[in-house]
Design a protein around this motif. Structure first.
Motif, PDB file in Angstrom:
ATOM      1  N   UNK A 196     116.118 -11.394  25.400  1.00 43.29           N
ATOM      2  CA  UNK A 196     117.386 -10.661  25.343  1.00 43.29           C
ATOM      3  C   UNK A 196     118.557 -11.585  25.655  1.00 43.29           C
ATOM      4  N   UNK A 197     118.365 -12.438  26.631  1.00 45.17           N
ATOM      5  CA  UNK A 197     119.456 -13.329  27.054  1.00 45.17           C
ATOM      6  C   UNK A 197     119.740 -14.431  26.037  1.00 45.17           C
ATOM      7  N   UNK A 198     118.713 -14.855  25.271  1.00 45.91           N
ATOM      8  CA  UNK A 198     118.932 -16.024  24.413  1.00 45.91           C
ATOM      9  C   UNK A 198     118.306 -15.987  23.032  1.00 45.91           C
ATOM     10  N   UNK A 199     116.999 -15.700  22.933  1.00 47.30           N
ATOM     11  CA  UNK A 199     116.276 -16.039  21.704  1.00 47.30           C
ATOM     12  C   UNK A 199     116.121 -14.918  20.685  1.00 47.30           C
ATOM     13  N   UNK A 250     121.541 -23.439  26.433  1.00 41.85           N
ATOM     14  CA  UNK A 250     120.597 -23.519  27.544  1.00 41.85           C
ATOM     15  C   UNK A 250     119.168 -23.394  27.025  1.00 41.85           C
ATOM     16  N   UNK A 251     118.221 -24.007  27.724  1.00 43.44           N
ATOM     17  CA  UNK A 251     116.813 -23.812  27.395  1.00 43.44           C
ATOM     18  C   UNK A 251     116.341 -22.505  28.018  1.00 43.44           C
ATOM     19  N   UNK A 252     115.167 -22.044  27.588  1.00 45.46           N
ATOM     20  CA  UNK A 252     114.627 -20.810  28.170  1.00 45.46           C
ATOM     21  C   UNK A 252     114.412 -20.959  29.670  1.00 45.46           C
ATOM     22  N   UNK A 253     113.934 -22.116  30.090  1.00 46.62           N
ATOM     23  CA  UNK A 253     113.712 -22.349  31.518  1.00 46.62           C
ATOM     24  C   UNK A 253     115.014 -22.332  32.302  1.00 46.62           C
ATOM     25  N   UNK A 255     117.684 -20.654  31.481  1.00 51.10           N
ATOM     26  CA  UNK A 255     118.122 -19.258  31.533  1.00 51.10           C
ATOM     27  C   UNK A 255     117.427 -18.535  32.677  1.00 51.10           C
ATOM     28  N   UNK A 256     116.125 -18.713  32.774  1.00 46.68           N
ATOM     29  CA  UNK A 256     115.375 -18.064  33.850  1.00 46.68           C
ATOM     30  C   UNK A 256     115.810 -18.556  35.221  1.00 46.68           C
ATOM     31  N   UNK A 257     115.987 -19.869  35.347  1.00 47.73           N
ATOM     32  CA  UNK A 257     116.364 -20.443  36.639  1.00 47.73           C
ATOM     33  C   UNK A 257     117.720 -19.934  37.111  1.00 47.73           C
ATOM     34  N   UNK A 258     118.634 -19.761  36.178  1.00 51.12           N
ATOM     35  CA  UNK A 258     119.994 -19.357  36.546  1.00 51.12           C
ATOM     36  C   UNK A 258     120.135 -17.855  36.744  1.00 51.12           C
ATOM     37  N   UNK A 259     119.425 -17.067  35.925  1.00 48.89           N
ATOM     38  CA  UNK A 259     119.719 -15.637  35.891  1.00 48.89           C
ATOM     39  C   UNK A 259     118.598 -14.688  36.351  1.00 48.89           C
ATOM     40  N   UNK A 260     117.351 -15.128  36.347  1.00 45.55           N
ATOM     41  CA  UNK A 260     116.248 -14.193  36.597  1.00 45.55           C
ATOM     42  C   UNK A 260     116.379 -13.470  37.935  1.00 45.55           C
ATOM     43  N   UNK A 261     116.605 -14.208  39.006  1.00 48.47           N
ATOM     44  CA  UNK A 261     116.686 -13.580  40.323  1.00 48.47           C
ATOM     45  C   UNK A 261     117.893 -12.645  40.417  1.00 48.47           C
TER      46      UNK A 261
END
Length: 318
Positions: A196-199, A250-253, A255-261
């Motif tokens: 949803x955030x990127x791909x 941004x890469x998928x990783x 995106x997760x590192x910045x936004x997941x939490x």
């Protein structure tokens, strides 16, 4: 469970697995296999399997397919569902690397359904425990009413359209809207957070809707099924969300590192366990809304989520 207790339990499990492996295979470790170099860990079960496969790969269908029964314990015994899948890939990669007259037949045997069959037939309690482990913290799938999910999607859309949200002093409005958009799109599309955030790409030709840009090694385009949201709404909110998050480069990783939490915490404030709970709720509601004649619930969930094998869907979402 504390970290100490979890570590102790992990050590006990590993020790028990080694004892079983020693009894069955005469070896204690599964090992690893590098597909590019063809190298396999020495004194490992995988090395043993490689030797045995090479002995029978050109002899008969029956002999190559019988290997999955011999090595099924090495694949699934006391492993988590994700580890089972990874172990299975190791065995299949050896088959692919070594080739042989009956390679295709061997690969056909080494599927999740075949490996999981002994568990279904002999240990239903193990299956139940695996399902409960994966569903921990999620809603009870059998009690989710599709009408409730549809109502929630419409409610989230109305909040966004009529700006019924509250923006705190330390927040920006676009940030608050992003939280609601992720909740809305997660429930309506069933796609993963990073998709949803990127791909994720959503297309429509005539009345046919498709999703592409799926993650976890899935590069295919699947049929898109939306719950209570239009194609144009999905496109509009994806654009708004990605403009806020600036995920294009941004890469998928990343995106997760910045936004997941951040978004997981936001979902709790909106009444969901985390972002994964959105996909769970979609899958259960979708298994009733999008079910085709002759399909099992597992088949429907596998299709609408775009999973490659029924095993993944059945354990995670049923």
């Amino acid at each position: 469970m504390s970290e100490t207790k979890r570590a102790t339990k992990h050590d006990e499990t590993a020790k028990e697995r080694q004892e079983v492996f020693k009894t069955i295979y005469g070896l204690t470790t599964l090992g690893s296999f590098d597909l590019k170099s063809g190298k396999v860990s020495e004194n490992s079960i995988l090395e043993q399997f490689k030797d045995r496969y090479n002995e029978v790969k050109n002899e008969s269908v029956e002999k190559v397919q019988s290997l999955y029964r011999d090595y099924s314990y090495a694949i699934f015994f006391m492993y988590s569902p994700s580890a089972i899948r990874n172990n299975l890939v190791k065995f299949k990669n050896i088959i692919k690397s070594e080739g042989g007259k009956y390679k295709a037949n061997a690969l056909e045997a080494f599927t999740i359904d075949n490996i999981y069959a002994p568990v279904k037939a002999k240990d239903r309690e193990t299956k139940r425990e695996l399902k409960e482990e994966l569903r921990a913290g999620e809603s009870d799938s059998q009690t989710i009413d599709p009408l409730v999910i549809e109502k929630k999607v419409r409610e989230l859309k109305e909040i966004l359209e009529k700006k019924k949200y509250i923006v705190k002093k330390n927040q920006k409005e676009e940030q608050v809207r992003a939280y609601y958009i992720v909740a809305l799109l997660g429930l309506a599309t069933g796609r993963r957070f990073t998709e949803i955030m990127k791909t994720l790409t959503v297309r429509k030709r005539g009345t046919k809707l498709t999703f592409s840009g799926l993650l976890k090694g899935n590069d295919k385009t699947i049929e898109g099924n939306l719950i209570a949201l239009s194609y144009h709404d999905v496109k509009k909110y994806l654009t708004e969300l990605r403009k806020f998050a600036k995920t294009e480069n941004m890469t998928e990783n990343e995106v997760n590192a910045k936004y997941a939490r951040v978004f997981n915490n936001a979902m709790k404030r909106l009444g969901f366990t985390n972002v994964k709970a959105l996909r769970h709720n979609y899958s259960v509601a979708g298994s009733q809304l999008f079910k085709r004649d002759g399909e099992t619930i597992e088949d429907t969930i596998t299709r609408i989520l775009g999973h490659k094998e029924v095993f993944t869907s059945a354990l995670n979402y049923v």
